[in-house]
Design an enzyme around this catalytic site. Structure first.
Site, PDB file in Angstrom:
ATOM      1  N   ASP A  95      14.774  -0.482   0.497  1.00  0.00           N
ATOM      2  CA  ASP A  95      15.524  -0.727   1.725  1.00  0.00           C
ATOM      3  C   ASP A  95      16.633  -1.734   1.381  1.00  0.00           C
ATOM      4  O   ASP A  95      17.686  -1.347   0.892  1.00  0.00           O
ATOM      5  CB  ASP A  95      14.531  -1.247   2.771  1.00  0.00           C
ATOM      6  N   GLU A 145       7.361   2.775  -6.498  1.00  0.00           N
ATOM      7  CA  GLU A 145       7.556   2.293  -5.127  1.00  0.00           C
ATOM      8  C   GLU A 145       7.779   3.440  -4.153  1.00  0.00           C
ATOM      9  O   GLU A 145       8.221   4.523  -4.543  1.00  0.00           O
ATOM     10  CB  GLU A 145       8.770   1.353  -5.077  1.00  0.00           C
ATOM     11  N   LYS A 192       0.824  -1.196   0.000  1.00  0.00           N
ATOM     12  CA  LYS A 192       0.000   0.000   0.000  1.00  0.00           C
ATOM     13  C   LYS A 192       0.867   1.258   0.000  1.00  0.00           C
ATOM     14  O   LYS A 192       0.392   2.353  -0.228  1.00  0.00           O
ATOM     15  CB  LYS A 192      -0.887   0.037   1.268  1.00  0.00           C
TER      16      LYS A 192
HETATM   17  P1  5GP Z   1      13.122  -4.234   0.745  1.00  0.00           P
HETATM   18  O1  5GP Z   1      12.786  -5.512   0.050  1.00  0.00           O
HETATM   19  O2  5GP Z   1      13.713  -3.191  -0.164  1.00  0.00           O
HETATM   20  O3  5GP Z   1      13.972  -4.458   1.969  1.00  0.00           O
HETATM   21  O4  5GP Z   1      11.762  -3.763   1.361  1.00  0.00           O
HETATM   22  C1  5GP Z   1      11.068  -2.704   0.908  1.00  0.00           C
HETATM   23  C2  5GP Z   1       9.764  -2.574   1.648  1.00  0.00           C
HETATM   24  O5  5GP Z   1       9.940  -2.611   3.081  1.00  0.00           O
HETATM   25  C3  5GP Z   1       9.188  -1.224   1.325  1.00  0.00           C
HETATM   26  O6  5GP Z   1       8.386  -1.284   0.183  1.00  0.00           O
HETATM   27  C4  5GP Z   1       8.441  -0.887   2.598  1.00  0.00           C
HETATM   28  O7  5GP Z   1       7.148  -1.432   2.522  1.00  0.00           O
HETATM   29  C5  5GP Z   1       9.222  -1.571   3.710  1.00  0.00           C
HETATM   30  N1  5GP Z   1      10.173  -0.623   4.336  1.00  0.00           N
HETATM   31  C6  5GP Z   1      11.504  -0.592   4.192  1.00  0.00           C
HETATM   32  N2  5GP Z   1      12.054   0.425   4.893  1.00  0.00           N
HETATM   33  C7  5GP Z   1      11.027   1.064   5.495  1.00  0.00           C
HETATM   34  C8  5GP Z   1      10.945   2.219   6.361  1.00  0.00           C
HETATM   35  O8  5GP Z   1      11.913   2.883   6.735  1.00  0.00           O
HETATM   36  N3  5GP Z   1       9.701   2.567   6.779  1.00  0.00           N
HETATM   37  C9  5GP Z   1       8.584   1.888   6.397  1.00  0.00           C
HETATM   38  N4  5GP Z   1       7.423   2.335   6.863  1.00  0.00           N
HETATM   39  N5  5GP Z   1       8.624   0.806   5.589  1.00  0.00           N
HETATM   40  C10 5GP Z   1       9.837   0.402   5.142  1.00  0.00           C
HETATM   41 MG    MG Z   2       6.633  -0.547  -0.731  1.00  0.00          MG
END
Ligand code: 5GP
Ligand code: MG
Ligand code: MG
Length: 183
Positions: free
Chosen positions: A107, A103, A47
């Site tokens: 992260d 997106e 979302k």
């Molecule tokens: P990744 O696979 O890049 O580690 O994860 C990305 C997802 O993790 C993002 O789309 C988001 O939903 C969540 N996420 C990563 N870092 C943060 C953050 O600092 N705050 C929030 N609210 N969600 C995060």
């Molecule tokens: Mg996301």
């Protein structure tokens, strides 16, 4: 501080609504040129990307289709494992389409890297990424983001679509969540 931050739950506001809108307008000018003759399909990741999508698409002065996916990373704990499960798939057949994934934040990069190859496998003509935020210090895999808003510190942020336990998505800006909220 913003009106929404009534309880001092943010330690710092990183980006105001104005910062974000200005950046999305900048990105839109480039996207318009790159997709001038391509009938782009914007794919928002639910979302968190709802706000980015809503503001970006209204900045675009070209035809743009919109679709949505919801994905979830398997694994224990709070860290993305890279094994992704589709909770809601696209309504659109992406075969031959020029897809731009929209997106909120990159992260570890694991989710987007999986999603990008998944859409390529389905036969999309191109699959690029637009992300509002990126945490360079958290990267586990390199993700080729063509349109990036801001690099931010490796801290947990909320607002502008980003949640903690489904809260804070409706903040107009992006801020660092105070540790006392989640510890
Ligand atoms: P990744 O696979 O890049 O580690 O994860 C990305 C997802 O993790 C993002 O789309 C988001 O939903 C969540 N996420 C990563 N870092 C943060 C953050 O600092 N705050 C929030 N609210 N969600 C995060
Ligand atoms: Mg996301
Ligand atoms: Mg979340």
């Amino acid at each position: 501080m913003e009106a929404h931050d009534i309880d001092g739950q943010l330690t710092e506001m990183l980006l105001s609504e104005e910062d974000i809108h200005a950046k999305l307008a900048e990105l839109a000018r480039v996207i318009e040129i790159d997709y001038a003759d391509k009938n782009v399909l914007l794919v928002g990741v639910l979302k968190g990307a709802v706000m980015v999508m809503a503001d970006l698409v209204r900045e675009l002065r070209i035809h743009a289709n919109m679709d949505w996916m919801a994905v979830s990373s398997y694994g224990s704990g709070t860290q993305s494992s890279g094994v992704v499960r589709i909770l809601k798939d696209l309504d659109t057949d992406v075969t031959g389409r020029h897809v731009l994934i929209v997106e909120d934040i990159i992260d570890s990069g694991l989710t987007l890297s999986w999603l990008q190859s998944n859409l390529v496998t389905r036969g999309a003509a191109s699959v690029e990424i637009c992300a509002l935020l990126r945490k360079p210090d958290a990267a586990k895999v390199a993700v080729d983001v063509k349109y990036l808003g801001f690099d931010i510190p490796n801290q947990f942020v909320v607002g502008y679509g980003l949640d903690y336990a489904e809260k804070y998505r409706n903040l107009r800006g992006v801020g660092i969540l105070a540790p006392h909220v989640y510890s």
